[in-house]
Design a protein around this motif. Structure first.
Motif, PDB file in Angstrom:
ATOM      1  N   GLN A  52       0.789  -1.105  -0.040  1.00  0.00           N
ATOM      2  CA  GLN A  52       0.005  -0.029  -0.018  1.00  0.00           C
ATOM      3  C   GLN A  52       0.828   1.188  -0.074  1.00  0.00           C
ATOM      4  N   PHE A  53       0.358   2.200  -1.007  1.00  0.00           N
ATOM      5  CA  PHE A  53       1.198   3.622  -0.893  1.00  0.00           C
ATOM      6  C   PHE A  53       0.215   4.493  -0.370  1.00  0.00           C
ATOM      7  N   ILE A  54       0.766   5.082   0.815  1.00  0.00           N
ATOM      8  CA  ILE A  54      -0.074   5.986   1.361  1.00  0.00           C
ATOM      9  C   ILE A  54       0.213   7.482   1.584  1.00  0.00           C
ATOM     10  N   ASN A  55      -0.350   8.396   1.470  1.00  0.00           N
ATOM     11  CA  ASN A  55      -0.201   9.805   1.714  1.00  0.00           C
ATOM     12  C   ASN A  55      -0.340  10.199   3.224  1.00  0.00           C
ATOM     13  N   LYS A  56       0.866  10.530   3.810  1.00  0.00           N
ATOM     14  CA  LYS A  56       0.764  10.813   5.224  1.00  0.00           C
ATOM     15  C   LYS A  56       1.495  11.900   5.423  1.00  0.00           C
ATOM     16  N   SER A  57       0.309  13.071   5.499  1.00  0.00           N
ATOM     17  CA  SER A  57       0.886  14.604   5.532  1.00  0.00           C
ATOM     18  C   SER A  57       1.833  14.857   4.408  1.00  0.00           C
ATOM     19  N   GLY A  58       1.458  14.445   3.299  1.00  0.00           N
ATOM     20  CA  GLY A  58       2.343  14.831   2.013  1.00  0.00           C
ATOM     21  C   GLY A  58       3.323  13.904   2.000  1.00  0.00           C
ATOM     22  N   ARG A  59       3.697  12.978   2.664  1.00  0.00           N
ATOM     23  CA  ARG A  59       4.887  12.328   2.591  1.00  0.00           C
ATOM     24  C   ARG A  59       4.359  10.745   2.087  1.00  0.00           C
ATOM     25  N   LEU A  60       5.307  10.038   1.538  1.00  0.00           N
ATOM     26  CA  LEU A  60       5.008   8.692   0.909  1.00  0.00           C
ATOM     27  C   LEU A  60       5.221   7.904   1.783  1.00  0.00           C
ATOM     28  N   ALA A  61       4.215   7.248   2.201  1.00  0.00           N
ATOM     29  CA  ALA A  61       4.550   5.837   3.221  1.00  0.00           C
ATOM     30  C   ALA A  61       4.253   4.712   2.605  1.00  0.00           C
ATOM     31  N   ILE A  62       5.126   3.568   2.756  1.00  0.00           N
ATOM     32  CA  ILE A  62       5.016   2.361   1.886  1.00  0.00           C
ATOM     33  C   ILE A  62       4.712   1.260   3.039  1.00  0.00           C
ATOM     34  N   ASN A  63       3.421   0.686   2.986  1.00  0.00           N
ATOM     35  CA  ASN A  63       2.949  -0.136   4.144  1.00  0.00           C
ATOM     36  C   ASN A  63       3.038  -1.610   3.594  1.00  0.00           C
ATOM     37  N   ASN A  64       3.354  -2.419   4.057  1.00  0.00           N
ATOM     38  CA  ASN A  64       3.789  -3.880   3.923  1.00  0.00           C
ATOM     39  C   ASN A  64       2.721  -4.688   4.840  1.00  0.00           C
ATOM     40  N   PRO A  65       1.481  -5.197   4.352  1.00  0.00           N
ATOM     41  CA  PRO A  65       0.537  -5.667   5.508  1.00  0.00           C
ATOM     42  C   PRO A  65       0.742  -7.313   5.512  1.00  0.00           C
ATOM     43  N   THR A  66       1.849  -7.734   4.752  1.00  0.00           N
ATOM     44  CA  THR A  66       1.989  -9.117   4.643  1.00  0.00           C
ATOM     45  C   THR A  66       3.279  -9.585   5.508  1.00  0.00           C
ATOM     46  N   PRO A  67       3.142 -11.080   5.568  1.00  0.00           N
ATOM     47  CA  PRO A  67       4.234 -11.658   6.415  1.00  0.00           C
ATOM     48  C   PRO A  67       5.647 -11.765   6.007  1.00  0.00           C
ATOM     49  N   TYR A  68       5.656 -11.215   4.475  1.00  0.00           N
ATOM     50  CA  TYR A  68       6.636 -11.603   3.843  1.00  0.00           C
ATOM     51  C   TYR A  68       7.478 -10.271   3.575  1.00  0.00           C
ATOM     52  N   SER A  69       8.655 -10.227   3.649  1.00  0.00           N
ATOM     53  CA  SER A  69       9.489  -8.957   3.147  1.00  0.00           C
ATOM     54  C   SER A  69       9.375  -8.803   1.628  1.00  0.00           C
ATOM     55  N   VAL A  70       9.521  -7.462   1.252  1.00  0.00           N
ATOM     56  CA  VAL A  70       9.277  -7.141  -0.117  1.00  0.00           C
ATOM     57  C   VAL A  70      10.596  -6.182  -0.432  1.00  0.00           C
ATOM     58  N   SER A  71      11.346  -6.483  -1.358  1.00  0.00           N
ATOM     59  CA  SER A  71      12.477  -5.796  -1.772  1.00  0.00           C
ATOM     60  C   SER A  71      12.155  -5.178  -3.299  1.00  0.00           C
ATOM     61  N   PHE A  72      12.263  -3.735  -3.249  1.00  0.00           N
ATOM     62  CA  PHE A  72      11.805  -3.229  -4.409  1.00  0.00           C
ATOM     63  C   PHE A  72      12.885  -3.026  -5.280  1.00  0.00           C
ATOM     64  N   LYS A  73      12.587  -3.161  -6.630  1.00  0.00           N
ATOM     65  CA  LYS A  73      13.531  -3.080  -7.753  1.00  0.00           C
ATOM     66  C   LYS A  73      13.621  -1.502  -8.094  1.00  0.00           C
ATOM     67  N   SER A  74      12.213  -1.200  -8.382  1.00  0.00           N
ATOM     68  CA  SER A  74      11.875   0.277  -8.685  1.00  0.00           C
ATOM     69  C   SER A  74      10.553   0.588  -8.233  1.00  0.00           C
ATOM     70  N   ILE A  75      10.354   2.048  -8.038  1.00  0.00           N
ATOM     71  CA  ILE A  75       9.143   2.834  -7.764  1.00  0.00           C
ATOM     72  C   ILE A  75       9.001   3.754  -8.582  1.00  0.00           C
ATOM     73  N   LYS A  76       7.885   4.006  -9.139  1.00  0.00           N
ATOM     74  CA  LYS A  76       7.607   5.358  -9.698  1.00  0.00           C
ATOM     75  C   LYS A  76       6.542   6.063  -9.428  1.00  0.00           C
ATOM     76  N   ILE A  77       6.524   7.118  -9.247  1.00  0.00           N
ATOM     77  CA  ILE A  77       5.592   8.144  -8.841  1.00  0.00           C
ATOM     78  C   ILE A  77       4.905   8.989  -9.980  1.00  0.00           C
ATOM     79  N   ASN A  78       4.067   8.844 -10.635  1.00  0.00           N
ATOM     80  CA  ASN A  78       3.576   9.591 -11.843  1.00  0.00           C
ATOM     81  C   ASN A  78       4.744   9.444 -12.995  1.00  0.00           C
TER      82      ASN A  78
END
Length: 235
Positions: free
Chosen positions: A154-180
């Motif tokens: 989940q990608f969440i707007n928290k007071s204008g900042r980007l928060a990335i939430n992982n609700p699963t029991p597994y680790s997630v290693s990102f290769k890339s993230i793009k905003i717009n």
């Protein structure tokens, strides 16, 4: 003039799909430890014509010098790898309990030191290469599938900042993230049930696309979503 041999050790951390340390090749960039088994192993090949000394150990994170000897040991921790041969390093849990409802992440360190002749009267540079790969301890019977975890981020707007939430029991290693359509530098790894904050200003409904690294070191298909408001984010 005093004759001497100078040995200088240079430690280099490498993260590639296929990892090479001089003539030493490690069979992957990550190691998954299945909690239902009593060990996990990774193969090490020497494709060179010289002998290497291989040393291995587990640490708690990539910046810590503290070994996790109270949780994991490697065997053999030190061995001679002959020219054009291969061997494996096994990681064994010592018995200390880890969380059973989520993955735990450690780092497996493998250092290769080449052998060298000692010609009389010559200075020599001996290069030791240290490779560091992620070690994922995955308890048995976790719900869901590790290969699907990145889709649930989940990608969440928290007071204008980007928060990335992982609700699963597994680790997630990102290769890339793009905003717009614009890349975020140094996308993080997000641990199970945790939230990572990124230094990026966002608005609700901004477009997000991302890819992660799977268990085999490959890159997943690209997923798409929009930035949520904090009020609509799942707990």
């Amino acid at each position: 003039m005093l004759k001497k041999i100078i040995y200088t050790f240079i430690l280099i951390a490498i993260t590639l799909t296929e990892v090479y340390a001089n003539g030493v090749q490690i069979s992957g960039t990550r190691l998954i430890y299945d909690g239902s088994k009593n060990n996990a192993s990774i193969n090490i090949s020497n494709n060179d014509d010289q002998v290497y000394l291989i040393q291995s150990w587990v640490t708690q994170n990539p910046y810590s010098k503290k070994a996790s000897d109270d949780i994991f040991i490697t065997t053999p921790p030190l061995f001679r790898l002959e020219a054009n041969t291969n061997n494996s390093v096994r990681v064994v849990q010592t018995g200390k309990k880890l969380p059973s409802d989520r993955e735990s992440v450690f780092w497996l360190n493998i250092k290769s030191i080449p052998s060298t002749n000692k010609p009389d009267g010559q200075n020599m540079l001996l290069i030791a290469v240290k490779t560091q790969i992620k070690l994922f301890y995955r308890p048995a019977n976790l719900p869901g599938k590790s290969a699907e975890a990145y889709k649930k981020i989940q990608f969440i707007n928290k007071s204008g900042r980007l928060a990335i939430n992982n609700p699963t029991p597994y680790s997630v290693s990102f290769k890339s993230i793009k905003i717009n359509g614009k890349d975020i530098a140094n996308p993080p790894m997000v641990l199970p049930f945790e939230t990572q904050y990124v230094n990026k200003n966002v608005s609700v409904n901004d477009n997000v696309s991302w890819q992660s690294i799977n268990d085999f070191g490959g890159i997943t298909l690209e997923e798409h979503a929009t930035v949520r408001s904090n009020n609509n984010a799942a707990n």
